[in-house]
Enzyme design. Structure first.
Site, PDB file in Angstrom:
ATOM      1  N   SER A 122       0.867  -1.182   0.000  1.00  0.00           N
ATOM      2  CA  SER A 122       0.000   0.000   0.000  1.00  0.00           C
ATOM      3  C   SER A 122       0.901   1.228   0.000  1.00  0.00           C
ATOM      4  O   SER A 122       1.715   1.388  -0.911  1.00  0.00           O
ATOM      5  CB  SER A 122      -0.930  -0.045   1.224  1.00  0.00           C
TER       6      SER A 122
ATOM      7  N   HIS B  81      -2.595  -0.994  -3.424  1.00  0.00           N
ATOM      8  CA  HIS B  81      -3.750  -0.116  -3.269  1.00  0.00           C
ATOM      9  C   HIS B  81      -3.533   1.153  -4.086  1.00  0.00           C
ATOM     10  O   HIS B  81      -2.554   1.865  -3.887  1.00  0.00           O
ATOM     11  CB  HIS B  81      -3.954   0.248  -1.803  1.00  0.00           C
TER      12      HIS B  81
ATOM     13  N   ASP C  49      -4.898  -4.984   5.499  1.00  0.00           N
ATOM     14  CA  ASP C  49      -5.210  -5.812   4.340  1.00  0.00           C
ATOM     15  C   ASP C  49      -4.004  -6.706   4.064  1.00  0.00           C
ATOM     16  O   ASP C  49      -2.865  -6.255   4.042  1.00  0.00           O
ATOM     17  CB  ASP C  49      -5.509  -4.927   3.124  1.00  0.00           C
TER      18      ASP C  49
END
EC number: 3.1.1.61
Length: 337
Positions: free
Chosen positions: A14, A41, A134
């Site tokens: 991310s 992401h 995540d």
């Protein structure tokens, strides 16, 4: 000639991920029986293009934007497009249009879980720099299916939250700087290991992520129904445990880790309170107009009543704003601890 690999390396990242991916993919060997699949992401199409172009110039391996049904070829790198889940099947890729997981689509957990089911003992999962959690549940799925789990050393990560959240909830095979990951990958793909049958609950969850619409009868078999409601659709949430790692899923398919659920609940609560402030201010303004009309028509009692009600609403508005201020301050203080 069959060019599909025996092993698959799935990587999730991310915040700070572009630099980390450049370093990782720029260091990997070019002649292994393995392919690489990446979820990062992304906030928009321009960022996706920057990621794609940035990686192509830092590795000798072909880099491709994943497409639905695209065959997986050894010594290739596949990047998840924005706003779709990237799912690994045995020998090919699939794009999923189901609900977001952990507030993201593509979701790292979706990718990892699918790789665990499709490649199990031949799957290698890597979590790099990023925020929130995540990838935790997905990496646990790879572990449960006999795969290899790798986490970037939090001291090296630009944003250590994601690696730290993994390490707080499970023991991984390797925690190390990116510079040492290629050696681990090359040793892992030399193993002579048999495939295994994945746990049924993981297989079902991987299947759910492929679908836009989920049968309401599937989710209850995965976990225990809670008294919590889904922040996105209002449906019931089921608690699903992978050993000691917990996540929540509704029958529509929205999925949250524990931290993501807390954050989403806060966002919904904050939004509801601001809506309450707006509606209350609108009602106070309407009462003020009615008060003015009553004064002009000589209705003194009615005007006084409107004025009193408007004043009470003014106090309510200040109370709501003060509550919002205190909540935001507490949230900020918690984030900085």
């Amino acid at each position: 000639m069959d060019t599909s690999p025996q092993f698959i390396v799935v990587t999730g990242t991310s915040a700070g991920g572009l630099s980390a991916l450049r370093q990782l993919l720029g260091s990997i060997s070019t002649d292994g029986d393995v392919a690489y699949v990446v979820v990062m992401h992304l906030s928009g199409k321009p960022v996706t293009n920057v990621l794609f172009d940035g990686l192509r110039t830092h590795t000798a391996l072909p880099v491709k934007m994943a497409e639905d049904g695209m065959p997986i070829q050894r010594n290739h790198i596949y990047i998840a497009p924005r706003n779709v889940h990237l799912i690994v099947k045995k020998g090919y890729l699939k794009l999923g249009y189901g609900p977001k997981e952990n507030r993201w689509r593509p979701s790292i957990d979706v990718l990892f879980r699918s790789a665990a089911v499709a490649y199990n003992t031949h799957a290698i999962g890597i979590v790099l720099t990023g925020m929130l959690n995540d990838g935790v549940s997905g990496l646990k799925a790879i572990q449960r299916c006999g795969g290899i789990t790798i986490v970037q050393d939090p001291d090296e990560a630009s944003f250590p939250d994601m690696p730290l959240n993994v390490l707080e909830q499970m023991e991984v095979n390797h925690t190390l700087p990116i510079s040492g990951m290629n050696d681990i990958i090359q040793k892992a793909i030399q193993r002579d290991v048999a495939f295994m049958t994945p746990p049924e609950n993981l297989r079902l969850e991987a299947e759910i992520s492929e679908k836009t619409v989920i049968g309401a009868e599937i989710v209850p078999g995965l976990g225990i129904q809670t008294t919590l409601s889904c922040p996105d659709c209002g449906g019931s949430l089921w608690e699903i445990k992978n050993d000691n790692i917990t996540h929540y899923r509704c029958h529509i398919g929205h999925t949250y880790g524990e931290q993501d659920l807390l954050l989403k609940q806060w966002e919904k609560l904050e939004s509801a309170l601001w809506i309450a402030v707006r509606i209350t201010e609108e009602r106070r303004n309407m009462l003020a107009k009615l008060q003015e009309k009553a004064i002009n028509r000589g209705f003194v009692k009615s005007a006084a009543s409107y004025e009193e009600n408007a004043a009470e609403l003014g106090n309510t508005i200040e109370t709501l704003k003060q509550l919002l201020y205190q909540m935001e301050k507490r949230e900020s203080d918690t984030a900085n601890e």
